[in-house]
Design an enzyme around this catalytic site. Structure first.
Site, PDB file in Angstrom:
ATOM      1  N   HIS A 141       3.919  -6.643   1.440  1.00 34.14           N
ATOM      2  CA  HIS A 141       3.178  -5.676   0.624  1.00 34.14           C
ATOM      3  C   HIS A 141       4.155  -4.761  -0.117  1.00 34.14           C
ATOM      4  CE1 HIS A 141      -0.121  -2.607  -0.073  1.00 34.14           C
ATOM      5  NE2 HIS A 141       0.957  -1.842  -0.150  1.00 34.14           N
ATOM      6  N   GLU A 142       5.135  -4.232   0.605  1.00 32.38           N
ATOM      7  CA  GLU A 142       6.082  -3.298  -0.024  1.00 32.38           C
ATOM      8  C   GLU A 142       6.887  -3.992  -1.117  1.00 32.38           C
ATOM      9  OE1 GLU A 142       5.547  -0.352   0.411  1.00 32.38           O
ATOM     10  OE2 GLU A 142       4.313  -0.611   2.185  1.00 32.38           O
ATOM     11  N   ASP A 175      -5.555  10.606  -3.055  1.00 28.55           N
ATOM     12  CA  ASP A 175      -4.881   9.302  -2.992  1.00 28.55           C
ATOM     13  C   ASP A 175      -4.733   8.695  -4.388  1.00 28.55           C
ATOM     14  OD1 ASP A 175      -3.695   7.016  -1.846  1.00 28.55           O
ATOM     15  OD2 ASP A 175      -5.640   6.024  -1.582  1.00 28.55           O
ATOM     16  N   GLU A 180      -2.165  -1.558  -5.660  1.00 37.33           N
ATOM     17  CA  GLU A 180      -2.303  -1.691  -4.205  1.00 37.33           C
ATOM     18  C   GLU A 180      -2.902  -3.048  -3.824  1.00 37.33           C
ATOM     19  OE1 GLU A 180      -1.701  -0.328  -1.184  1.00 37.33           O
ATOM     20  OE2 GLU A 180      -0.227   0.739  -2.380  1.00 37.33           O
ATOM     21  N   TYR A 197       0.244   4.020 -11.004  1.00 40.10           N
ATOM     22  CA  TYR A 197      -0.260   4.169  -9.639  1.00 40.10           C
ATOM     23  C   TYR A 197      -1.325   5.256  -9.546  1.00 40.10           C
ATOM     24  CZ  TYR A 197       0.224   3.443  -4.598  1.00 40.10           C
ATOM     25  OH  TYR A 197       0.009   3.111  -3.282  1.00 40.10           O
ATOM     26  N   GLU A 222       2.325 -13.850   4.360  1.00 41.44           N
ATOM     27  CA  GLU A 222       2.018 -14.018   5.779  1.00 41.44           C
ATOM     28  C   GLU A 222       1.428 -15.402   6.045  1.00 41.44           C
ATOM     29  OE1 GLU A 222       0.008 -10.756   8.340  1.00 41.44           O
ATOM     30  OE2 GLU A 222      -1.472 -12.352   8.075  1.00 41.44           O
ATOM     31  N   HIS A 228       5.104  -4.365  -4.304  1.00 43.38           N
ATOM     32  CA  HIS A 228       5.163  -3.238  -5.244  1.00 43.38           C
ATOM     33  C   HIS A 228       6.364  -3.378  -6.180  1.00 43.38           C
ATOM     34  CE1 HIS A 228       1.776  -0.964  -3.922  1.00 43.38           C
ATOM     35  NE2 HIS A 228       2.229  -0.791  -2.691  1.00 43.38           N
TER      36      HIS A 228
HETATM   37 CA   LIG Z   1      -2.162  -9.820   8.052  1.00 41.34          CA
HETATM   38 ZN   LIG Z   2       1.171  -0.023  -1.089  1.00 40.32          ZN
END
Ligand SMILES: [Ca+2]
Ligand SMILES: [Zn+2]
Ligand SMILES: [Ca+2]
Ligand SMILES: [Ca+2]
Ligand SMILES: [Ca+2]
Length: 660
Positions: free
Chosen positions: A374-375, A463, A398, A389, A409, A378
């Site tokens: 995920h990171e 957020d 996101e 963002y 994964e 970005h």
């Molecule tokens: Ca997962």
């Molecule tokens: Zn994120």
């Protein structure tokens, strides 16, 4: 490795072509490098040079000019009675790096000479740059934050150690001649240049190397590491992904989590609960077997293995599925910083590196594979769509990161047989209370919307406009595009999507992200871009385009079909068939969505003799009325998705349509 030529061939070539007065009559064997420089010359016993004739030997055999000198360095003897004397080459009085020649003699007779001799012609041995100017080029090249000579404590320690108050780590600079070993230009590559040589000891990040700077052009022509490292393979008992083989490297007698087999490298550092990147250190292990006994400790040091594995698996995913070389497609080094801060409950991409907290009450260390991917996702976004963002673009930023987390994964699970991971959950391994951060298959479970502007859609300013909430829409879109599914969304629209599998869905998604999206893309624009991406990849009217369209419809964006405009009329377009066995599916309907009237187009332009409309559960809907001539009045229908069945007397056809 230099190629060796047979002495006979080379001798003939040299005799034929050399303008130098070289005396080969005394030579027994001569081995030269590819470039023609003699590496080993042995002599006939009866014609051998005497040890007092060494300089004559050099002039005869190495074609020395008045600019060249070979001066004795040191001598030694061996058990066979040989005396080996080593000579250093100089050119116009300047030392030639790596160019030494050895004389092997026994009983006063030279039996052989060997070594590296550089034939240098017409080199300007007066530097254009002075040492100080060249040093600034060298430190700019190394690019460290701090150097040893800038640390008063280290300087004092060195002076004490050497018992010399003038000792310093500050590189003094030595003028040498060295081959340019960094030039890509074939006219420069491998050519001797005049250079300043510096011993540059960087403190942070730590490195020590001789840096050679061309004393005329200022370019760095060679980096010769003093502190050396070599590629290795660690066995690491990770926290979340079992025991994995990880590329890393040996360094100063131990092993650390850096490697260079992927792009420009993958490096994983220990912030030791600090928050300053320049204080980070390497994780090290003595035998490169990083066991649970050693690292599954109260500091969660095994999380380092997860970060390193996560970066490698992410790199491999992008390379294998998208042909992308790291997040910038230019091999960018992926650096991960583990143990950020005390009890830090988050992970982030800071614009240049990955950063992982150890968690506290809510989270375990945040280095699970989906979070790592995920990171890095970005970083991919920043280098492609660069979605702003906040608000919808931020939500999709996101969402894309969650999508790449799921993709990476899923691929690693399949590749390594990993357990304990759930593709459509994000962060399922790091929540102390169980559950996950987000569910892509059921966004509502963690208070995210599954429908554009539907239930749980966030409209406030927190957020960044709910980027971690409204991402649920893109997540669910991707889930449906991959897995398929049917149901009814928050707008009351029934949907059905045929899943494409994760790699096709990912290819459409990444094309949308990398080719079409811009910083300010909204959800409706993303739909347009995704359909265009699917069209590019799989063709107009393909099942993939249909699935993409229907998945957007499912999450409340757009209609079930894209109406193609041709020749001034709206042509009918097919929608996903829900037909059962034995029923042909080639009826088309238009317009979609319909408002007052729906036109049915049967194969062969046949006329429908009877028409029936049902909802998606199969219940008859009486408010639709067949007017004959393939026209169905739908003005009395409530908004939603329906199924129309039409018979031409021989076959029954079915098609979905939506009513606006
Ligand atoms: Ca997962
Ligand atoms: Zn994120
Ligand atoms: Ca520690
Ligand atoms: Ca160990
Ligand atoms: Ca819903």
């Amino acid at each position: 490795m230099a190629h060796k030529y047979s002495s006979a061939v080379l001798l003939a070539a040299l005799l034929a072509g050399s303008a130098q007065a070289q005396d080969f009559s005394r030579v027994k064997q001569r081995v030269a490098s590819e470039a023609g420089s003699p590496e080993l010359i042995s002599f006939k016993a009866e014609r051998a040079y005497g040890t007092q004739e060494v300089q004559q030997l050099f002039r005869d055999q190495l074609a020395l000019t008045t600019d060249d000198q070979l001066l004795p360095l040191r001598a030694g003897t061996d058990a066979q009675g040989f005396v080996h004397e080593k000579y250093q080459q100089y050119y116009k009085g300047v030392k030639v790096e790596h160019a030494t020649y050895s004389v092997h003699a026994r009983q006063g007779k030279v039996e052989a000479v060997s070594g590296q001799f550089e034939q240098i012609r017409g080199l300007n041995a007066t530097p254009t740059l002075d040492a100080a100017a060249a040093l600034s080029r060298a430190t700019a090249f190394v690019g460290a934050k701090t150097y040893m000579w800038q640390d008063a404590g280290e300087e004092a320690f060195l002076q004490q150690q050497e018992n010399n108050p003038a000792a310093t780590y500050k590189p003094q600079g030595e003028l040498v001649v060295v081959r340019n070993q960094r030039a890509a230009n074939p006219l420069k590559a491998g050519k001797p240049v005049l250079a300043w040589k510096f011993n540059v000891y960087a403190q942070e990040p730590m490195s020590r190397a001789y840096i050679y700077v061309d004393a005329h052009s200022g370019e760095v022509v060679l980096q010769d590491d003093i502190i050396k490292h070599a590629g290795a393979t660690a066995t690491f008992a990770t926290a979340y992904s079992g025991t994995r083989s990880l590329a890393n490297e040996s360094f100063n007698g131990s092993f650390r989590l850096r490697e260079t087999t992927r792009g420009l490298g993958i490096e994983t550092y220990d912030m030791n609960t600090g928050t300053r990147y320049n204080r980070a250190v390497d994780f090290t292990d003595a035998d490169n077997n990083w066991t649970a006994a050693e690292y599954n400790n109260s500091s969660f040091d095994n999380a380092a293995g997860d970060a390193h594995f996560g970066a490698q698996a992410t790199y491999d995913y992008w390379q294998a599925v998208h042909g992308r070389n790291s997040y910038d497609n230019a091999g960018a080094k992926i650096k991960s910083y583990v143990h950020y801060g005390r009890s830090y409950e988050n992970a982030y991409w800071n614009g240049s590196v990955m950063t992982y907290g150890d968690g506290a009450t809510t989270f375990k260390p945040l280095t699970s594979l989906d979070v790592c991917a995920h990171e890095i996702g970005h970083a991919v976004c920043e280098k492609t769509a660069n979605l702003t963002y906040s608000n919808e673009s931020g939500a999709m930023n996101e969402g894309l990161s969650d999508i790449w987390g799921a993709c990476v994964e899923a691929r690693a699970v399949a590749q390594f047989g990993l357990t304990g991971k759930s593709t459509w959950d994000i962060g399922e391994e790091i929540k102390k209370s169980g559950g996950a951060l987000r569910s892509m298959s059921n966004p509502n479970l963690y208070n995210q919307p599954d429908t554009y502007k539907g239930t749980k859609w966030y409209t406030g300013t927190g957020d960044n406009g709910g980027v971690h909430t409204n991402s649920g829409v893109l997540n669910y879109w991707f889930y449906l595009l991959t897995q398929g599914g049917s149901g009814s969304n928050d707008l009351g629209n029934a949907y059905s999507v045929s899943g494409l599998g994760i790699d096709k869905a990912a290819k459409i998604t990444f094309r949308m992200e990398s080719v079409y999206m811009t910083a300010s893309t909204t959800y409706p624009q993303a739909r347009t871009f995704a359909i265009q991406a699917a069209t590019d990849l799989f063709g107009a009217g393909s099942a993939e385009v249909t699935a993409t369209t229907n998945a957007w419809y499912a999450v409340g964006v757009g209609t079930t079909t894209t109406a193609a405009v041709a020749g001034g009329t709206t042509a009918p377009a097919g929608v996903t068939s829900l037909s059962g066995s034995g029923i042909t599916t080639s009826m088309n309907v238009f317009p979609v969505p319909a408002t007052n009237e729906l036109t049915l187009v049967l194969p062969g332009n046949a006329e429908a003799t009877s028409v029936r409309v049902t909802d998606l559960r199969g219940a008859n809907v009486q408010t639709a009325r067949y007017e004959g001539n393939n026209r169905l009045s739908v003005s009395g229908l409530a908004q939603g998705v329906y199924l129309v069945s039409a018979t031409d007397g021989q076959h029954t056809y079915r098609m979905r349509f939506s009513k606006e």
